[in-house]
Motif scaffolding. Structure first.
Motif, mmCIF file in Angstrom:
data_model
loop_
_atom_site.group_PDB
_atom_site.id
_atom_site.type_symbol
_atom_site.label_atom_id
_atom_site.label_comp_id
_atom_site.label_asym_id
_atom_site.label_seq_id
_atom_site.Cartn_x
_atom_site.Cartn_y
_atom_site.Cartn_z
ATOM 1 N N ARG A 138 -2.543 -4.248 0.719
ATOM 2 C CA ARG A 138 -3.869 -4.304 0.102
ATOM 3 C C ARG A 138 -4.118 -5.744 -0.338
ATOM 4 N NH1 ARG A 138 -6.227 -4.150 -4.951
ATOM 5 N NH2 ARG A 138 -7.996 -2.733 -5.264
ATOM 6 N N LEU A 139 -5.130 -6.377 0.241
ATOM 7 C CA LEU A 139 -5.466 -7.761 -0.079
ATOM 8 C C LEU A 139 -6.680 -7.778 -0.998
ATOM 9 C CD1 LEU A 139 -5.287 -9.294 3.530
ATOM 10 C CD2 LEU A 139 -3.426 -9.063 1.878
ATOM 11 N N GLY A 140 -6.498 -8.188 -2.241
ATOM 12 C CA GLY A 140 -7.614 -8.248 -3.166
ATOM 13 C C GLY A 140 -8.667 -9.239 -2.705
ATOM 14 N N ALA A 141 -9.939 -8.905 -2.936
ATOM 15 C CA ALA A 141 -11.028 -9.766 -2.491
ATOM 16 C C ALA A 141 -11.029 -11.102 -3.208
ATOM 17 C CB ALA A 141 -12.365 -9.060 -2.706
ATOM 18 N N LEU A 142 -10.489 -11.156 -4.433
ATOM 19 C CA LEU A 142 -10.475 -12.399 -5.197
ATOM 20 C C LEU A 142 -9.159 -13.164 -5.072
ATOM 21 C CD1 LEU A 142 -12.426 -11.505 -8.459
ATOM 22 C CD2 LEU A 142 -13.138 -13.015 -6.605
ATOM 23 N N ALA A 143 -8.237 -12.654 -4.274
ATOM 24 C CA ALA A 143 -7.020 -13.424 -3.983
ATOM 25 C C ALA A 143 -7.410 -14.643 -3.162
ATOM 26 C CB ALA A 143 -6.013 -12.572 -3.223
ATOM 27 N N ALA B 74 0.813 -1.220 0.000
ATOM 28 C CA ALA B 74 0.000 0.000 0.000
ATOM 29 C C ALA B 74 0.843 1.265 0.000
ATOM 30 C CB ALA B 74 -0.932 -0.001 1.200
ATOM 31 N N GLY B 75 2.165 1.127 0.161
ATOM 32 C CA GLY B 75 3.045 2.287 0.107
ATOM 33 C C GLY B 75 3.208 3.016 1.415
#
Length: 338
Positions: free
Chosen positions: A69-74, A63-64
């Motif tokens: 940031r965890l993608g919902a589709l990961a 996220a810097g």
């Protein structure tokens, strides 16, 4: 299984349009398909959201700002083994790996994990009453089979528990859920995402109709990396839901506690966290006395329903054990699991 329409939109806008019209999303399907087979959920329209992974919903990204940031589709497995997750959030990695089986973790998505439903035997049996499945019909678990059920935050209408391991760690880590609908986007602090049953046990979360989880944001947790532990007490070692689980993380200065994070699973309709108990640990010496006091504060008001009375001392002991393991260090806690 009831008849339903099945669609596969190629973009986020197409998915959102169908969700706005009442469609039920499916990604890994590890919970929804079971519920449909049992007749517990009977959607007339199911929308496959896997095709929109190309929009970045399957990514795990820096996220810097020290966060992630965890993608919902990961997939859960990809999340647990991701180098940045293991490096920055070993508590989350341990929690995910404590859940389900490798096959399920390979299919289940992060967004779906948040939305999985209770494993109460009465909820899954369409032939018996259940307020969560059919509001107003009653809660037979209160006087029936309730070994797995809640000891905190329950109501007269429902004593079910949320089954996720991943969500317990996300609650301890102050995650934020990002959602999107046709009319815009919003952020939901993790502590506000899941609901207690109250008088509306059929509502598991504060997600609104037509909303889609896009990703989960994790804040910088560098101060907790060296001292965290996930403890899960279950009926058997493999593929069993928690009787009690604890996600614990400490920020230590020598043996003095600067900050603490403690969340429980298997005890309530949502991951359970009492932040006042964490603040009361600040400035205290890490050890059994302080941790026992914290456990007693967290469990104030807890009650059993007969078969699950054993959870009261079990939860207290699990909290103390998790905090003691966290004090010894994350590497020690991870070594116990491996």
């Amino acid at each position: 299984m009831n008849p339903f329409n099945f669609t596969q939109p190629k973009d986020v806008e197409g998915v959102l349009s169908q969700l706005a019209n009442g469609a039920r999303p499916i990604a890994g399907g590890t919970n929804l398909l079971d519920l449909m087979k049992e007749g517990v959920m009977t959607p007339s329209q199911v929308v496959d959201i896997n095709a929109i992974a190309t929009a970045g919903l399957d990514r795990i990204e820096d996220a810097g700002d020290g966060g992630l940031r965890l993608g919902a589709l990961a997939r859960n497995a990809d999340t647990a083994y991701h180098p940045l997750v293991r490096e920055r959030y070993p508590l989350l990695s341990s929690a995910i790996l404590a859940g389900a089986s490798p096959q399920l973790r390979n299919m289940a998505t992060n967004g779906g994990n948040l939305l999985q439903r209770t494993r109460c035997v009465y909820f899954y049996d369409a032939g018996v009453p259940c307020n969560k499945r059919e509001p107003g019909t009653g809660c037979p678990a209160k006087h029936g089979v309730n070994r797995q059920h809640a000891i905190l935050g329950a109501s007269e209408h429902c004593i079910a528990t949320h089954p996720s391991d991943m969500c317990v760690a996300l609650r301890a880590l102050d995650a934020v859920v990002h959602v999107r609908a046709k009319d815009g986007e919003r952020e939901i602090p993790f502590g506000e995402f899941h609901r207690l049953p109250g008088e509306r046990p059929e509502l598991d979360s504060t997600l609104r109709p037509g909303e889609l989880i896009t990703h989960i944001a994790l804040p910088d947790a560098a101060r907790f990396v060296d001292h965290s532990a996930y403890i899960k007490v279950r009926e058997r070692l493999s593929y069993a839901f928690a009787l009690v689980s604890v996600a614990a993380a400490l920020d230590l200065d020598g043996d003095t506690i600067r900050a603490a994070r403690i969340a429980l699973g298997g005890v309530a309709h949502k991951p359970w966290r009492i932040e006042e108990a964490e603040r009361e640990l600040e400035g205290r010496q890490a050890g059994e006395a302080a941790f026992t006091a914290a456990a007693e504060r967290i469990l104030q008001g807890a009650r059993g329903w007969g078969q699950n009375d054993f959870k009261l001392p079990l939860a207290k002991n699990a909290i103390v054990q998790a905090l003691m393991s966290a004090t010894r260090g994350t590497a020690y806690a991870r070594g116990e699991k491996e």
